[in-house]
Design a protein around this motif. Sequence first.
Motif, PDB file in Angstrom:
ATOM      1  N   TRP A  82      22.553  32.991  31.760  1.00 38.58           N
ATOM      2  CA  TRP A  82      23.405  33.103  33.153  1.00 38.58           C
ATOM      3  C   TRP A  82      22.409  33.747  33.891  1.00 38.58           C
ATOM      4  CZ3 TRP A  82      28.120  29.429  34.427  1.00 38.58           C
ATOM      5  CH2 TRP A  82      28.575  29.108  32.842  1.00 38.58           C
ATOM      6  N   HIS A  97      35.357  28.953  26.094  1.00 37.38           N
ATOM      7  CA  HIS A  97      35.316  30.008  27.228  1.00 37.38           C
ATOM      8  C   HIS A  97      37.334  29.753  27.467  1.00 37.38           C
ATOM      9  CE1 HIS A  97      32.478  32.080  28.538  1.00 37.38           C
ATOM     10  NE2 HIS A  97      32.183  30.892  28.561  1.00 37.38           N
ATOM     11  N   ARG A  98      37.790  27.983  26.948  1.00 44.05           N
ATOM     12  CA  ARG A  98      38.697  27.823  26.738  1.00 44.05           C
ATOM     13  C   ARG A  98      39.036  27.410  25.689  1.00 44.05           C
ATOM     14  NH1 ARG A  98      39.511  24.152  32.269  1.00 44.05           N
ATOM     15  NH2 ARG A  98      38.425  25.643  33.874  1.00 44.05           N
ATOM     16  N   ASP A 102      33.928  35.917  30.736  1.00 45.00           N
ATOM     17  CA  ASP A 102      34.811  36.779  31.997  1.00 45.00           C
ATOM     18  C   ASP A 102      35.044  37.982  31.797  1.00 45.00           C
ATOM     19  OD1 ASP A 102      35.998  36.728  29.533  1.00 45.00           O
ATOM     20  OD2 ASP A 102      37.633  35.082  29.828  1.00 45.00           O
ATOM     21  N   GLU A 158      30.188  21.841  32.046  1.00 45.17           N
ATOM     22  CA  GLU A 158      31.469  22.351  32.242  1.00 45.17           C
ATOM     23  C   GLU A 158      31.791  23.625  31.297  1.00 45.17           C
ATOM     24  OE1 GLU A 158      31.426  20.135  28.022  1.00 45.17           O
ATOM     25  OE2 GLU A 158      32.716  18.405  28.345  1.00 45.17           O
ATOM     26  N   SER A 201      35.678  23.719  26.511  1.00 47.93           N
ATOM     27  CA  SER A 201      34.718  24.577  27.269  1.00 47.93           C
ATOM     28  C   SER A 201      34.906  25.985  25.894  1.00 47.93           C
ATOM     29  CB  SER A 201      34.493  24.937  27.792  1.00 47.93           C
ATOM     30  OG  SER A 201      34.363  26.601  28.675  1.00 47.93           O
ATOM     31  N   GLU A 205      31.409  27.463  32.005  1.00 47.48           N
ATOM     32  CA  GLU A 205      32.199  28.297  33.319  1.00 47.48           C
ATOM     33  C   GLU A 205      31.792  30.147  32.833  1.00 47.48           C
ATOM     34  OE1 GLU A 205      36.605  28.479  32.163  1.00 47.48           O
ATOM     35  OE2 GLU A 205      36.135  26.411  33.172  1.00 47.48           O
ATOM     36  N   GLU A 210      31.379  34.667  41.172  1.00 49.07           N
ATOM     37  CA  GLU A 210      31.217  33.554  40.458  1.00 49.07           C
ATOM     38  C   GLU A 210      30.323  32.353  41.118  1.00 49.07           C
ATOM     39  OE1 GLU A 210      34.774  32.197  39.006  1.00 49.07           O
ATOM     40  OE2 GLU A 210      34.614  34.941  37.686  1.00 49.07           O
ATOM     41  N   GLU A 211      30.531  31.998  42.599  1.00 46.34           N
ATOM     42  CA  GLU A 211      30.157  31.499  43.188  1.00 46.34           C
ATOM     43  C   GLU A 211      28.876  31.273  42.925  1.00 46.34           C
ATOM     44  OE1 GLU A 211      32.268  30.733  47.071  1.00 46.34           O
ATOM     45  OE2 GLU A 211      33.605  30.440  46.632  1.00 46.34           O
TER      46      GLU A 211
END
Length: 475
Positions: A94, A133-134, A152, A147, A131, A149, A158-159
């Motif tokens: 990222w 992350h989920r 966290d 998908e 995802s 993210e 984050e934007e």
Amino acid sequence: MTTIIVGGGIIGLSTAFYLATSASALSASTRIIIIDSSQHLFTSASGRAAGFLNRSWFDRPSASLAELSFVLHQELAEIYGGKTRWGYRPSQAWSAGKRRRHNTDEEYRQVTEERLRKQREGAETADPTFSHHRGANSDEEKVSTEEAEPPDWIFCDEEKTFLIAGPHECAQINPYQLCEFLLEQCISKGVEVLYPYRLDSLTTKEDGSIDNAVLSDLLDQVEQTVTNVKNVVIAAGVWTGSVFKSLFPDAKYIPAISPLAGYSMTFVSPLVRFTGHKPVSDTSATFGPPAEGNSDSGIPTQQLHPGHDTNKMRDACFVRSSGSDAWLPELFSRSNGEIYIAGLNEQGFHPALGTMAPSSHFESHGLVVDEIELSPHDDSNTNNFNIMQSVAQELLGPDITVLRKSVCLRPVTPGGEPIIGEVPPSYVNGTKGVYICAGHGPWGITLSLGSGKVIAELIMDGKVRSADISQLAVA
């Protein structure tokens, strides 16, 4: 036929591993010896690196080698259980937006509690095919850009954070554990590993081929002569130039490899479940290899670190910082829940070959051994670590726990590309069979397996088949 490899780090081990497993070596009478001048292996770049792997962030000279090496990392992990043994996981990279600073520690904690609540709810209700992350159950799942993210466990905008590389081109490992695995494999295949030892001199035959080598045991101060030596591979990282010059003082060429010190710290975050070893109790800088393998933290894991499951894809975050910072933070999450932060570099470390001084102590697999102190500049070290910890608290929150502080010496070349290949005999007084494999800079872990394989091919078969390293040859 004997091959001596100078350097017991990940490059030297990879070379020995692929030499020992090559078809040509198996069909020949081959002796492989690794020597290293340190009393403890993996105390420099190999044991302290981040362990982030990438297959495509390379200029043309190294591109083919990077592709080969990334695939070899995948294959090795599949064959030998790398997920368990050295924490191999697919990863995402990222570009993280300017970090968001909260006004008080309490604001950080409120956000942390909210994220923990969402983690718990997500683990109970999410579709595992969506995802990672989920609540994804498999670290092999491919997550699309739409998908995915942002992780966290980091506080950022984050934007302004976006995915720059997916799991098809990134992975994460624990490099110290991979080195341990390679060492075990080499020894099991008959490779001799001698340390602390030094290669003092070589003798050659009339045709320039190597004949004998004189080694010194640095503890007992005893010399021994190895006969029937055909090849010498210098893979000594930042010390490659020193080794080369000591063997060939009148050489017309000296590999231009210098050390770049990279500071790093490893943390535990409340947002990530930790399954590793006991955190350090003090805040002094430590310079030993990671204390891997001890799972007893002294505190119930779920109570201390209730964050998300560690059986997930890993994340690497490259923070676009601004303001007074003179460095760009890089953060990497590992399979055991550790978060590694790096990016703060410093010139000026020039340790002499074989002269690393013992400092205090650290624990490794339950054994107390000497630490290695890489720099006498204690004030500089303390200041750099303080800066790094302050930034880490802004990015990860105030409740992080320090596990480790370290300095990683990366061997860098002026052009930024490694040097891989045979040294032309005309450079070294007509001596044949001398190879260099060093200068990988910050990509030593990524390029390690591929580098070892191509050198093994070059030695055993006289040419490289697996990758194009023509632009990495000794100039």
